[in-house]
Design a protein around this motif. Structure first.
Motif, short mmCIF file in Angstrom:
data_model
loop_
_atom_site.label_atom_id
_atom_site.label_comp_id
_atom_site.label_asym_id
_atom_site.label_seq_id
_atom_site.Cartn_x
_atom_site.Cartn_y
_atom_site.Cartn_z
N TRP A 563 17.81 81.07 36.68
CA TRP A 563 18.75 80.98 37.79
C TRP A 563 19.02 82.36 38.41
N GLY A 564 18.77 82.45 39.72
CA GLY A 564 19.10 83.64 40.47
C GLY A 564 18.23 84.85 40.24
N LYS A 565 17.15 84.72 39.49
CA LYS A 565 16.34 85.89 39.12
C LYS A 565 15.14 86.13 40.03
N ASP A 566 14.72 85.13 40.79
CA ASP A 566 13.57 85.29 41.68
C ASP A 566 14.05 85.22 43.12
N PRO A 567 14.02 86.34 43.83
CA PRO A 567 14.53 86.34 45.22
C PRO A 567 13.72 85.47 46.16
N ASN A 568 12.52 85.09 45.75
CA ASN A 568 11.67 84.25 46.61
C ASN A 568 11.90 82.76 46.39
N VAL A 569 12.78 82.42 45.46
CA VAL A 569 13.06 81.02 45.16
C VAL A 569 14.53 80.74 45.45
N LYS A 570 14.78 79.72 46.27
CA LYS A 570 16.13 79.28 46.57
C LYS A 570 16.47 78.11 45.64
N GLN A 571 17.63 78.18 45.01
CA GLN A 571 17.94 77.20 43.97
C GLN A 571 19.23 76.45 44.26
N GLY A 572 19.26 75.22 43.75
CA GLY A 572 20.46 74.39 43.83
C GLY A 572 20.82 73.89 42.45
N PHE A 573 22.10 73.90 42.14
CA PHE A 573 22.57 73.55 40.79
C PHE A 573 23.43 72.29 40.85
N SER A 574 23.38 71.51 39.75
CA SER A 574 24.22 70.33 39.63
C SER A 574 24.36 69.99 38.15
N VAL A 575 25.53 69.52 37.76
CA VAL A 575 25.73 69.10 36.37
C VAL A 575 26.64 67.89 36.38
N TYR A 576 26.35 66.93 35.49
CA TYR A 576 27.22 65.76 35.45
C TYR A 576 27.23 65.13 34.07
N TYR A 577 28.37 64.51 33.79
CA TYR A 577 28.57 63.74 32.55
C TYR A 577 28.69 62.27 32.92
N SER A 578 27.86 61.45 32.32
CA SER A 578 28.01 60.00 32.49
C SER A 578 27.36 59.29 31.32
N HIS A 579 27.89 58.14 30.97
CA HIS A 579 27.35 57.32 29.89
C HIS A 579 27.19 58.13 28.60
N ARG A 580 28.22 58.95 28.34
CA ARG A 580 28.34 59.73 27.10
C ARG A 580 27.37 60.90 26.99
N SER A 581 26.60 61.16 28.04
CA SER A 581 25.61 62.24 27.98
C SER A 581 25.83 63.26 29.09
N TYR A 582 25.23 64.43 28.91
CA TYR A 582 25.42 65.57 29.81
C TYR A 582 24.06 66.03 30.32
N VAL A 583 23.94 66.17 31.64
CA VAL A 583 22.68 66.61 32.23
C VAL A 583 22.96 67.65 33.30
N ALA A 584 22.31 68.79 33.19
CA ALA A 584 22.38 69.83 34.22
C ALA A 584 20.99 69.99 34.82
N GLN A 585 20.94 70.18 36.14
CA GLN A 585 19.66 70.29 36.82
C GLN A 585 19.67 71.44 37.82
N VAL A 586 18.50 72.04 37.97
CA VAL A 586 18.30 73.08 38.97
C VAL A 586 17.06 72.72 39.78
N ALA A 587 17.20 72.69 41.10
CA ALA A 587 16.07 72.44 41.99
C ALA A 587 15.62 73.76 42.59
N ASP A 588 14.32 73.99 42.60
CA ASP A 588 13.73 75.22 43.14
C ASP A 588 13.03 74.94 44.47
N ILE A 589 13.37 75.71 45.49
CA ILE A 589 12.70 75.62 46.79
C ILE A 589 12.15 76.99 47.14
#
Length: 721
Positions: A563-589
């Motif tokens: 996250w945030g280490k490559d200036p040529n990659v634009k990133q989006g972050f999201s995290v959510y809890y549902s159905h007792r589980s936790y998932v964090a995601q990062v999209a790279d553009i």
């Protein structure tokens, strides 16, 4: 560390199959809300064991057969449940066979698929089933060899005593085991000793699927059955008159049946019925509100401004904090109705025989199918049998029993066995959809950029409570107000994969990025600061999430995605809890030749212990593809109660070439398994939308993305690495 779990004699039942000499072990679990396991070696043993609730059966050959009660629709429960039993039993997985059980509420409790709840509900009970069976088998071997049971070991279905050099497979001891007294307590394995759980096991139905064996409802055929296809009324309409003369004239059509707001054409095969259905001339008249998409925009605007909300959470004083805020951020997000679109459209077989009914087909809730049939016909539940086929997808659509009732109605009218089959057009236009929802967010920041006030108002179309008031960021903000308003629409809705959170997560996570930007803070650090506040000084009452587990996936996703280490990659972050589980995601553009290219989605999941890595990986990847596809493309619009999109030429789904690289990671936090069929979907839309903003400066506040003016001149491409 071993675990002792109670196994009372009343709850532990055994029967030796006299015809084959096998062993059946049953557990009475009426007091729990768990799905049950049935393991049987032969149908003969099944017929002798009708009074038990769940079974583990071992044949004299040493083979273990498990009847899986939960409907299998791709969530891999038919493989993972037996893995848990086989682990504690120390069975040889190569000698385990799995078959689908039929509905039996005497044997099983919670025999359904929905809410990603099967594994967390059944985890300990499945282990108990295997461990108790192993206990009595070892006791039988110890008695036969006249040795101490504590000196005996079990591995891959072989029971051994090192001191005497004696050994034998399970089947050699089943007769004696059937006479053994059940233990008051059984010892469960230390998780570090697992040999099957945590290993990659292929789907038990793989061979049948690859070779095209009949497994699904659409495959079912019975000699002499009739077929039916049905024309359903537009939403909010009822039948005024029917002219079926042209339809009856089609060769192969036997009859036309009208019931409720539906007209069924019945014949010997589906091909002539497709033609005949188009020849029906049906006049409709209003039966309540007949809605169009333009009406929904007006309704949303009115209720958002003037509706009387149901207050779901109120911490502190939002109004006062909002008025005193140094900076205010406000935004609205909206999603449309969308269809479930399973690969296999709805279908079901029914044979009404007087006061008895036979039902066969794909359903997520077999008991609901039985209950609906009993109510429709006014007959006792025990007069109805339900056989469950494998489901070609469901995503919540097959929680309903409307298509089952249709088959029952036509079978009753024709006094014959009937299979109702929906076309793709039927599935899209006669469905029960994900509710359309609009959210309005308001946030107040102090002079240091700290969020001191947070408000969410949701308006949903037949959505019930369209918020999750105890989810993040509740507990992390001093002043919170969360409200929900429901509009009663004539358009039927239903649970859609990750109900409510499938869009709410996107809206919340996108809005939090807006707030982080206004505060001048990194989006990941902004969330971590809020989570630290919830950990050290939680605000308000109940929290639905575990703060430390959410922090864990946030940090891991940032690390794995660089996250945030490559200036040529634009990133989006999201995290959510549902159905007792936790998932964090990062999209790279990455920007390539002036075009934003979605290159990769990195996902970190904490779903407790992973039972089957292959299945878990497929669930996360499938959730991401599903979440991305519907955020980007999915949309149903209505005109006079009828969807404009009637097939996949106009209802856009994601295509294989549009799937980016997906990098999955799982955190082993020591917790028992939690849900996995749904939790990876909710964060995906937010991660991609936030990445698009990072790359283009365009904020997408509505779905589908491709239909928003902010996206109109963005040539987003998706490429795999």
């Amino acid at each position: 560390m071993t675990t002792l779990t109670k196994a009372s004699r009343r709850d532990f039942l055994k029967i030796a199959g006299s015809s084959v000499g096998g062993l059946v072990i049953g557990f009475s679990w009426f007091s729990c809300d768990s799905p049950k396991m049935e393991v049987l070696s032969t149908e003969e043993i099944l017929s002798q064991a009708k009074s038990f609730n769940s079974y583990l059966s071992i044949s004299p050959s040493g083979d273990v057969v498990i009847y899986s009660p939960n409907p299998e629709l791709g969530q891999n429960i038919k493989t993972s449940f037996p893995m848990v039993v086989a682990e504690e039993l120390d069975a040889d997985w190569e000698k385990v066979r799995v078959l689908q059980a039929n509905l039996d509420t005497e044997k099983y409790d919670r025999q359904l698929t929905g809410g990603s709840g099967a594994m967390p509900h059944s985890w300990e009970r499945l282990r108990k089933a295997g461990a108790t069976a192993k206990f009595v088998l070892v006791a039988a071997a110890a008695k036969a060899w006249n040795v101490n049971a504590s000196e005996i070991t079990v591995e891959k279905g072989i029971i051994s005593h090192k001191g005497s050099g004696k050994s034998g497979h399970f089947g050699e001891f089943v007769a004696e085991a059937a006479t053994m007294t059940a233990p008051e307590e059984v010892t469960l394995k230390d998780k570090k000793d697992f040999k099957i759980i945590g290993t990659s096991v292929k789907n038990v139905d793989s061979k049948e699927m690859y070779t095209g064996k009949p497994m699904y409802g659409l495959d079912f055929y019975r000699e002499g059955m009739l077929h039916a296809m049905i024309q359903r009324a537009p939403f909010g309409m009822k039948i005024k008159a029917v002219d079926d003369s042209a339809a009856r004239g089609v060769s192969g059509v036997k009859d036309v049946v009208t019931f409720g707001t539906s007209v069924a054409v019945v014949g010997e095969s589906t091909w002539p019925l497709l033609k005949a259905k188009k020849l029906l001339r049906i006049d409709y008249e209003p039966d309540g509100a007949v809605e169009s998409t333009a009406d929904h925009d007006r309704i949303f605007a009115d209720l958002m401004l003037n509706g009387k909300p149901d207050v779901k959470r109120k911490d502190g004083n939002f109004d006062a904090a909002f008025k005193g805020a140094a900076q205010v951020v406000t935004a609205e997000y909206q999603c449309p109705f969308i269809a479930h679109s399973p690969m296999e459209p709805e279908n079901f077989f029914a044979h009404v025989k007087g006061d008895k009914v036979e039902l066969i087909g794909p359903t997520q809730t077999p008991d609901r199918a039985r209950q609906a049939t009993a109510q429709l016909l006014g007959i006792p539940l025990e007069n109805i049998t339900v056989e469950i086929t494998r489901l070609g997808g469901g995503f919540g659509r097959r929680l309903r029993a409307d298509y089952v009732e249709e088959a029952v109605e036509v079978s009753r009218a024709m006094n014959a066995p009937v299979k109702v089959t929906w076309s793709r057009e039927d599935e899209l236009t006669g469905g029960a959809y994900r509710p359309a929802v609009r959210y309005r967010f308001e946030a107040g920041l102090d002079a240091s950029g700290n969020m001191i006030a947070y408000k969410l108002r949701g308006v949903g179309m037949n959505a019930g409570n369209c918020t999750r008031e105890n989810n993040f960021p509740s507990g992390a903000v001093a002043n919170v107000l969360i409200e929900s308003i429901e509009h009663k629409s004539s358009i039927t809705t239903n649970a859609w994969r990750a109900p409510i959170t499938n869009f709410l997560a996107y809206a919340e996570q996108s809005f939090l990025d807006e707030v982080a930007l206004a505060a001048g803070k990194d989006p990941v650090q902004f969330r971590l600061d809020l989570l630290q506040q919830a950990k050290t000084s939680p605000v308000g009452g109940e929290l639905g999430y575990d703060v430390d587990r959410m922090i864990g996936v946030v940090k891991a996703a940032a690390e794995k995605s660089n996250w945030g280490k490559d200036p040529n990659v634009k990133q989006g972050f999201s995290v959510y809890y549902s159905h007792r589980s936790y998932v964090a995601q990062v999209a790279d553009i990455a920007m390539e030749g002036g075009t934003p290219v979605l290159k990769k989605v990195t996902a970190v999941t904490d779903c407790g212990m992973v039972v089957n890595p292959i299945g878990a990986n497929h669930q996360v990847r499938g959730g991401i593809v599903d979440g991305m596809g519907h955020a980007m493309y999915g949309n149903l619009t209505f005109e006079n109660g009828v969807p404009k999109q009637k097939n996949f030429d106009s209802y856009r789904l994601i295509r294989m070439k549009e799937v980016p690289e997906i990098d999955t990671h799982f955190l082993d936090t020591g917790f028992d398994p939690t849900g996995l069929g749904e939790p990876a979907l909710p964060p995906t839309g937010g991660a991609i939308a936030n990445a698009i903003f990072s790359a283009t400066g365009r904020r997408l506040r509505s779905q589908p993305f491709i239909e928003q003016k902010e996206f109109s001149d963005i040539k987003l491409e998706i490429r795999r690495a």
